[in-house]
Motif scaffolding. Structure first.
Motif, PDB file in Angstrom:
ATOM      1  N   THR A  33       9.049  34.548  23.445  1.00  0.00           N
ATOM      2  CA  THR A  33       9.352  35.036  22.113  1.00  0.00           C
ATOM      3  C   THR A  33      10.843  34.781  21.857  1.00  0.00           C
ATOM      4  O   THR A  33      11.391  33.802  22.360  1.00  0.00           O
ATOM      5  CB  THR A  33       8.971  36.519  21.957  1.00  0.00           C
ATOM      6  OG1 THR A  33       9.283  36.938  20.620  1.00  0.00           O
ATOM      7  CG2 THR A  33       9.682  37.399  22.973  1.00  0.00           C
ATOM      8  N   CYS A  34      11.482  35.651  21.105  1.00  0.00           N
ATOM      9  CA  CYS A  34      12.884  35.438  20.738  1.00  0.00           C
ATOM     10  C   CYS A  34      13.529  36.799  20.490  1.00  0.00           C
ATOM     11  O   CYS A  34      12.869  37.705  19.958  1.00  0.00           O
ATOM     12  CB  CYS A  34      12.934  34.582  19.467  1.00  0.00           C
ATOM     13  SG  CYS A  34      14.589  34.348  18.786  1.00  0.00           S
ATOM     14  N   GLY A  39      12.674  42.588  18.324  1.00  0.00           N
ATOM     15  CA  GLY A  39      13.366  43.828  18.033  1.00  0.00           C
ATOM     16  C   GLY A  39      14.720  43.957  18.687  1.00  0.00           C
ATOM     17  O   GLY A  39      15.481  44.876  18.358  1.00  0.00           O
ATOM     18  N   THR A  40      15.057  43.066  19.616  1.00  0.00           N
ATOM     19  CA  THR A  40      16.362  43.131  20.280  1.00  0.00           C
ATOM     20  C   THR A  40      17.487  42.908  19.278  1.00  0.00           C
ATOM     21  O   THR A  40      18.462  43.667  19.218  1.00  0.00           O
ATOM     22  CB  THR A  40      16.441  42.096  21.406  1.00  0.00           C
ATOM     23  OG1 THR A  40      15.387  42.338  22.343  1.00  0.00           O
ATOM     24  CG2 THR A  40      17.774  42.174  22.122  1.00  0.00           C
ATOM     25  N   LEU A  41      17.366  41.855  18.481  1.00  0.00           N
ATOM     26  CA  LEU A  41      18.333  41.565  17.418  1.00  0.00           C
ATOM     27  C   LEU A  41      17.719  41.711  16.034  1.00  0.00           C
ATOM     28  O   LEU A  41      18.418  41.937  15.056  1.00  0.00           O
ATOM     29  CB  LEU A  41      18.882  40.138  17.573  1.00  0.00           C
ATOM     30  CG  LEU A  41      19.680  39.847  18.838  1.00  0.00           C
ATOM     31  CD1 LEU A  41      20.032  38.365  18.906  1.00  0.00           C
ATOM     32  CD2 LEU A  41      20.949  40.687  18.896  1.00  0.00           C
ATOM     33  N   GLY A  42      16.433  41.516  15.951  1.00  0.00           N
ATOM     34  CA  GLY A  42      15.714  41.589  14.686  1.00  0.00           C
ATOM     35  C   GLY A  42      14.240  41.396  14.941  1.00  0.00           C
ATOM     36  O   GLY A  42      13.808  41.189  16.080  1.00  0.00           O
ATOM     37  N   ARG A 123      18.661  29.587  22.999  1.00  0.00           N
ATOM     38  CA  ARG A 123      19.838  30.128  22.331  1.00  0.00           C
ATOM     39  C   ARG A 123      20.947  30.311  23.360  1.00  0.00           C
ATOM     40  O   ARG A 123      20.656  30.602  24.530  1.00  0.00           O
ATOM     41  CB  ARG A 123      19.515  31.494  21.710  1.00  0.00           C
ATOM     42  CG  ARG A 123      18.443  31.498  20.658  1.00  0.00           C
ATOM     43  CD  ARG A 123      17.949  32.924  20.406  1.00  0.00           C
ATOM     44  NE  ARG A 123      19.019  33.855  20.106  1.00  0.00           N
ATOM     45  CZ  ARG A 123      19.418  34.188  18.872  1.00  0.00           C
ATOM     46  NH1 ARG A 123      18.808  33.662  17.824  1.00  0.00           N
ATOM     47  NH2 ARG A 123      20.407  35.046  18.683  1.00  0.00           N
ATOM     48  N   PRO A 124      22.211  30.201  22.958  1.00  0.00           N
ATOM     49  CA  PRO A 124      23.291  30.363  23.935  1.00  0.00           C
ATOM     50  C   PRO A 124      23.436  31.790  24.452  1.00  0.00           C
ATOM     51  O   PRO A 124      24.051  32.010  25.497  1.00  0.00           O
ATOM     52  CB  PRO A 124      24.535  29.934  23.163  1.00  0.00           C
ATOM     53  CG  PRO A 124      24.184  30.099  21.736  1.00  0.00           C
ATOM     54  CD  PRO A 124      22.722  29.799  21.640  1.00  0.00           C
ATOM     55  N   ASP A 125      22.849  32.770  23.740  1.00  0.00           N
ATOM     56  CA  ASP A 125      22.899  34.142  24.228  1.00  0.00           C
ATOM     57  C   ASP A 125      21.715  34.474  25.134  1.00  0.00           C
ATOM     58  O   ASP A 125      21.531  35.639  25.510  1.00  0.00           O
ATOM     59  CB  ASP A 125      22.973  35.139  23.061  1.00  0.00           C
ATOM     60  CG  ASP A 125      21.840  34.972  22.056  1.00  0.00           C
ATOM     61  OD1 ASP A 125      21.099  33.972  22.148  1.00  0.00           O
ATOM     62  OD2 ASP A 125      21.697  35.847  21.176  1.00  0.00           O
ATOM     63  N   ALA A 159      25.527  34.645   9.466  1.00  0.00           N
ATOM     64  CA  ALA A 159      25.003  35.976   9.159  1.00  0.00           C
ATOM     65  C   ALA A 159      23.864  35.885   8.153  1.00  0.00           C
ATOM     66  O   ALA A 159      22.847  36.589   8.278  1.00  0.00           O
ATOM     67  CB  ALA A 159      26.125  36.863   8.615  1.00  0.00           C
ATOM     68  N   PHE A 160      23.995  35.006   7.163  1.00  0.00           N
ATOM     69  CA  PHE A 160      22.957  34.852   6.149  1.00  0.00           C
ATOM     70  C   PHE A 160      21.642  34.360   6.764  1.00  0.00           C
ATOM     71  O   PHE A 160      20.561  34.842   6.406  1.00  0.00           O
ATOM     72  CB  PHE A 160      23.430  33.874   5.070  1.00  0.00           C
ATOM     73  CG  PHE A 160      22.353  33.479   4.098  1.00  0.00           C
ATOM     74  CD1 PHE A 160      21.910  34.371   3.147  1.00  0.00           C
ATOM     75  CD2 PHE A 160      21.776  32.213   4.160  1.00  0.00           C
ATOM     76  CE1 PHE A 160      20.891  34.009   2.250  1.00  0.00           C
ATOM     77  CE2 PHE A 160      20.771  31.848   3.285  1.00  0.00           C
ATOM     78  CZ  PHE A 160      20.325  32.745   2.319  1.00  0.00           C
TER      79      PHE A 160
END
Length: 319
Positions: A33-34, A39-42, A123-125, A159-160
């Protein structure tokens, strides 16, 4: 031309130089997943992301990795006469999960003798110590590419689109991967709402300052079923025309370091979901038109490139 008949360092030219033939890419789904969805970031993903998590062309995760590879080979066997493949974990964030499970999947992939390269979109994170250690070990068996979705260097746009990480996180990720000898391929989206031409070129020029090996220039596709699609249907925003996109890509190529491999110059979202720009649906026509434009305007990769410490005499490499 230095890159065969092309005016840029194409992936096809790069692969033929290493393997003597084109390698066909098979998209895989590791069932990840991502953090932008769990829910971790969104919980809605990036604003442009479809339900398939950028893996709309990947196989079903219900199949084993070996089964997905076999299905992918069967689909292209009639048109692909080569003997080598790039296994591409494309769906969602393919390092976001249990490292033990991921290692099993990646090693199952590398065990296929026809797989020459393992490519992983992430993702880099999502490059923690365990993941980096795993990637370094895999790289000793076969080449490993890691594809990072940067999209833009501008924080307001990031951010957008709900990217979910700051630019320094990306820079750190690139440097860590490079230190391990892992090739880094960066995704950049051209045409994001609110971004000027100058801002897009700033993103491309920023890549020259990092040890980046490849880049995918992706035209923004507005897809039905995404939050960006809903926004577009409610209040359409301007998107590049085909001619504007040609000029933009030409400017990007002229500014890029000559050694960076160009993995993509446009893209083809699922036609059934494509809201705009509709001219992008015929990918072959777009690419042919782009090649004509580069030739007519006498544009080649690196034509306007200039960076202290980098030069063609040094191979165009970041130092």
């Amino acid at each position: 031309m230095r890159w065969g008949e092309k005016r840029y360092h194409s992936l096809d030219y790069y692969l033929r130089g290493l393997y003597g033939e084109k390698l066909y890419k098979i998209s895989l789904n590791g069932g990840c997943t991502c953090p932008n969805r769990d829910g971790t970031l969104g919980d809605r993903g990036c604003i442009f992301c479809s339900a398939g998590g950028s893996g709309d062309f990947a196989a079903s995760p219900a199949l084993s990795i070996s089964g997905q590879l076999a299905a992918g080979k069967a689909l292209v066997r009639r048109k692909y006469k080569g003997s080598g493949y790039i296994a591409y974990f494309q769906a969602y964030t393919s390092t976001y999960g249990d490292p033990v499970r991921l290692e099993k999947q990646f090693r199952e992939t590398l065990a296929d003798p026809e797989v020459q390269i393992l490519s992983i979109a992430t993702r880099p994170d999502c490059l923690g110590p365990e993941i980096l250690k795993l990637l370094a070990a895999l790289r000793k068996e076969k080449p490993v590419w890691v594809e990072l979705g940067l999209q833009t260097i501008h924080e307001q746009t990031a951010a957008f689109i709900r990217r979910g990480y700051a630019l320094p996180v990306f820079v750190e990720g690139v440097k860590k991967l490079h230190a391990l000898g892992i090739s880094v391929i960066v995704h950049v989206i051209l045409g994001l709402p609110g971004e000027t031409r100058e801002q897009m070129l700033e993103t491309v020029e920023f890549l020259n300052t990092l040890p980046v090996d490849g880049v995918k220039l992706q035209l923004l596709h507005v897809l039905r079923g995404t939050d960006l699609g809903a926004l577009y249907e409610e209040q359409p925003f301007p998107l590049p025309s085909r001619e504007e996109y040609f000029r933009l890509v030409g400017d990007c190529l002229a500014r890029l370091r000559p050694d960076i491999v160009i993995h993509r110059l446009t893209g083809d979202g699922p036609k059934a979901l494509l809201l705009a720009p509709l001219w992008s649906a015929d990918k072959r026509q777009v690419l042919n038109g782009l090649q004509r434009y580069l030739k007519e305007q006498d544009i080649w990769q690196g034509k306007s490139f200039s960076l202290p410490g980098c030069s063609e005499e040094k191979g165009g490499r970041y130092v």
